[in-house]
Write an enzyme that holds these catalytic residues in place. Structure first.
Site, PDB file in Angstrom:
ATOM      1  N   ASP A 103       6.169 -28.485 -40.865  1.00 24.31           N
ATOM      2  CA  ASP A 103       6.499 -28.409 -39.440  1.00 24.31           C
ATOM      3  C   ASP A 103       7.116 -29.744 -39.016  1.00 24.31           C
ATOM      4  O   ASP A 103       6.402 -30.722 -38.793  1.00 24.31           O
ATOM      5  CB  ASP A 103       5.224 -28.106 -38.660  1.00 24.31           C
ATOM      6  CG  ASP A 103       5.457 -27.864 -37.184  1.00 24.31           C
ATOM      7  OD1 ASP A 103       6.521 -28.226 -36.658  1.00 24.31           O
ATOM      8  OD2 ASP A 103       4.544 -27.322 -36.540  1.00 24.31           O
ATOM      9  N   ILE A 104       8.433 -29.775 -38.939  1.00 20.16           N
ATOM     10  CA  ILE A 104       9.148 -31.019 -38.630  1.00 20.16           C
ATOM     11  C   ILE A 104       9.651 -30.935 -37.196  1.00 20.16           C
ATOM     12  O   ILE A 104      10.722 -30.383 -36.919  1.00 20.16           O
ATOM     13  CB  ILE A 104      10.316 -31.257 -39.620  1.00 20.16           C
ATOM     14  CG1 ILE A 104       9.853 -31.122 -41.075  1.00 20.16           C
ATOM     15  CG2 ILE A 104      10.974 -32.605 -39.347  1.00 20.16           C
ATOM     16  CD1 ILE A 104       8.778 -32.102 -41.510  1.00 20.16           C
ATOM     17  N   GLU A 105       8.849 -31.461 -36.290  1.00 23.11           N
ATOM     18  CA  GLU A 105       9.206 -31.453 -34.871  1.00 23.11           C
ATOM     19  C   GLU A 105       8.425 -32.556 -34.158  1.00 23.11           C
ATOM     20  O   GLU A 105       7.537 -33.160 -34.734  1.00 23.11           O
ATOM     21  CB  GLU A 105       8.930 -30.087 -34.245  1.00 23.11           C
ATOM     22  CG  GLU A 105       7.477 -29.670 -34.290  1.00 23.11           C
ATOM     23  CD  GLU A 105       7.209 -28.329 -33.653  1.00 23.11           C
ATOM     24  OE1 GLU A 105       7.985 -27.904 -32.788  1.00 23.11           O
ATOM     25  OE2 GLU A 105       6.210 -27.700 -34.015  1.00 23.11           O
ATOM     26  N   GLY A 106       8.787 -32.773 -32.911  1.00 22.18           N
ATOM     27  CA  GLY A 106       8.111 -33.780 -32.113  1.00 22.18           C
ATOM     28  C   GLY A 106       8.577 -35.179 -32.438  1.00 22.18           C
ATOM     29  O   GLY A 106       7.904 -35.911 -33.166  1.00 22.18           O
TER      30      GLY A 106
END
Length: 189
Positions: A103-106
């Protein structure tokens, strides 16, 4: 079994927390979904950049999800929704999930240096590959570009993206980061 009786055949559960540790409920959630008859069960890691040790974050999740005498079933990666479409074969490191999604976000959770972020992501990917784990990425162009500088290095992996438009179609997808087509769209949230 309520979800199964309402036609749900695919679930993704959090197995790695943003603290850099295994989600203590992830294994039970994955097993519960399998026991309820959900055919395809995957897991995701929300990486912790500031915690360091990207390989260790992957390794501890994989070890936690490996089959043991207390686990009733494993998922064969040839059955999983996303990688069936992407042509993946084999099992995913003997885990009770089919695929592990990064999960590559933020952007606030990552370095301002895209090269540092890419090195961290590479550490996770390299460890997963060395363990025989089937990987995918959960991200969007609005997250990937500032975090990874638009890198196309991981475009060979399945992509899961979110666009909460209540439309199960990929018609809204615009290529980015080496991904010419997505594997999964999250359209309700």
């Amino acid at each position: 079994s309520c979800l199964k009786s309402n036609g749900v055949s695919f679930a993704v559960v959090r197995v790695g927390r943003s603290t850099g540790h295994v989600d203590p409920n992830g294994r039970a959630m994955a097993q519960g979904a399998l026991n309820a008859g959900i055919k395809y069960v995957d897991g995701y890691i929300f990486p912790c950049y500031k915690c360091g040790n990207p390989a260790g974050q992957v390794r501890q999740v994989v070890e936690n999800l490996k089959s043991s005498s207390g686990i009733n079933s494993t998922v064969n990666a040839t059955e999983g929704m996303a990688y069936r479409e992407q042509g993946y074969n084999g099992t995913s490191a003997g885990m009770i999930i089919g695929m592990l999604w990064l999960d590559i976000e933020g952007t606030q959770y990552w370095s301002s240096s895209t090269s540092s972020n890419l090195n961290f992501i590479a550490g996770m990917v390299n460890e997963a590959e060395s363990l025989g784990v089937k990987l995918g990425f959960y991200t969007s162009k609005f997250q990937w570009n500032p975090i990874a500088g638009g890198s196309t290095k991981y475009g060979k992996y399945p992509l899961w993206y979110a666009h909460y438009d209540n439309n199960p179609s990929f018609s809204d997808f615009s290529p980015f980061g080496g991904w010419s087509k997505p594997a999964i769209k999250q359209y309700k949230g």
